[in-house]
Design an enzyme around this catalytic site. Structure first.
Site, PDB file in Angstrom:
ATOM      1  N   GLU A   1       0.836  -1.048  -0.129  1.00  0.00           N
ATOM      2  CA  GLU A   1       0.052  -0.186  -0.102  1.00  0.00           C
ATOM      3  C   GLU A   1       0.935   1.308   0.034  1.00  0.00           C
ATOM      4  OE1 GLU A   1      -2.653   0.222   3.458  1.00  0.00           O
ATOM      5  OE2 GLU A   1      -3.360  -1.973   2.904  1.00  0.00           O
TER       6      GLU A   1
ATOM      7  N   GLU B   1      -8.907   1.665  -3.855  1.00  0.00           N
ATOM      8  CA  GLU B   1      -9.708   1.467  -2.900  1.00  0.00           C
ATOM      9  C   GLU B   1     -10.585   2.779  -2.578  1.00  0.00           C
ATOM     10  OE1 GLU B   1      -8.740  -0.921   0.310  1.00  0.00           O
ATOM     11  OE2 GLU B   1     -10.531  -0.340   1.372  1.00  0.00           O
TER      12      GLU B   1
HETATM   13  O1  KIV Z   1      -6.681  -6.650   2.875  1.00  0.00           O
HETATM   14  C1  KIV Z   1      -7.515  -6.644   2.021  1.00  0.00           C
HETATM   15  O2  KIV Z   1      -8.401  -7.573   2.183  1.00  0.00           O
HETATM   16  C2  KIV Z   1      -7.315  -5.763   1.027  1.00  0.00           C
HETATM   17  C3  KIV Z   1      -8.726  -5.402   0.086  1.00  0.00           C
HETATM   18  C4  KIV Z   1      -9.619  -4.510   0.657  1.00  0.00           C
HETATM   19  C5  KIV Z   1      -8.263  -4.982  -1.320  1.00  0.00           C
HETATM   20  O3  KIV Z   1      -6.391  -5.001   0.835  1.00  0.00           O
END
Ligand code: KIV
Length: 270
Positions: A117, A184
């Site tokens: 991320e 997201e």
């Molecule tokens: O951790 C997760 O499930 C994710 C999704 C929300 C894309 O990153």
């Protein structure tokens, strides 16, 4: 449905022929088999497991050992799906740590891709992972690991500066060698324009139905999340009728992703 193993090249081919890619999170072998049999292409071992499996308020407490364990459970059971493993909080704070984390998630866990991320600051890390043989899925928009910095789980990229930052981050990460992008909680118009601009597939969650694919947290789409599920999600067990079974709910999700009836306007953020 073909029995061929899904690879990054298959995902590119799906994007090129405008067939939406179906992805769900998955944390164990039983669901991995069920999702693979239904025809879901990508299984994401998300650090959301901290919230839906471990009952934590955020994803921040999930450890690398736990991610390796759950990735192994999924990858041993799903031999056709492409399995992506989340790199947990702080496990890619430096490029060296990121390489060690990816080595464990792919070597011990059996993932075929790792997800991290963050924006352009990760470009060198993405490039080093790609050079080392680890395909990377980038994640932009709402970043759950940065919830304390963001001040909550909020839609991102609504203002012109925020939208421009997401756009330039996405281009920098693609340029660095990312193979896939999860977007997201961003306005659907921004997601659509990014899916058109980028060569790599864009998988949306709370990002409208014009992305190259969709992902949901499995427990949200099975109606198993206690309390209020996110507005962009949908309970497919309620849709097919409780008692019909989880397989029918997953099939309904798959067909709604493929014909772009999910997400509908009520699950779309402006
Ligand atoms: O951790 C997760 O499930 C994710 C999704 C929300 C894309 O990153």
């Amino acid at each position: 449905m073909s029995n061929a193993t899904i690879t990054t090249a298959s995902l590119m081919a799906l994007k090129q022929r405008r067939e939406p890619i179906a992805c769900l999170t998955c944390y164990d072998a039983a669901f991995a088999q069920l999702l693979e049999r239904a025809g879901v292409e990508v299984l994401l071992v998300g650090d959301s497991l901290g919230m839906v499996i471990q009952g934590r308020p955020t994803t921040l407490g999930v450890t690398l050992d736990q991610m390796v364990y759950h990735t192994g459970c999924v990858s041993r059971a799903a031999t056709r799906c492409l399995v992506i493993a989340d790199m947990p909080f702080m496990s890619y704070a430096t490029t060296e740590r990121a390489v060690e984390t990816a080595a464990r998630l792919m070597g011990e866990g059996g993932a075929a891709m790792v997800k991290l991320e963050g924006g352009a600051w990760l470009a060198e890390t993405v490039a080093q992972l790609a050079r080392s043989g680890a395909p990377v899925c980038a994640h932009l928009g709402l970043l759950p690991q940065s919830v304390h910095q963001l001040g909550g789980y909020r839609v991102q990229g609504r203002d012109p500066e925020g939208a421009e930052r997401i756009r330039s981050d996405a281009l920098a990460l693609q340029e660095a060698g990312a193979s896939l992008l999860v977007l997201e909680c961003v306005p659907s118009a921004l997601a659509e324009s990014l899916a058109q601009t980028l060569q790599i597939p864009v998988i949306g969650i709370g990002a409208g139905n014009r992305c190259d694919g969709q992902v949901l947290v499995l427990h949200d789409m099975l109606g198993l999340t206690p309390g209020r599920a996110p507005r962009f999600s949908k309970d497919f067990v309620a849709e097919v009728g409780a008692g019909t079974g989880f397989a029918a709910a997953v099939e309904a999700y798959l067909s709604a992703v493929k014909d772009r009836s999910f997400p509908a306007s009520e699950q779309t953020l402006a």
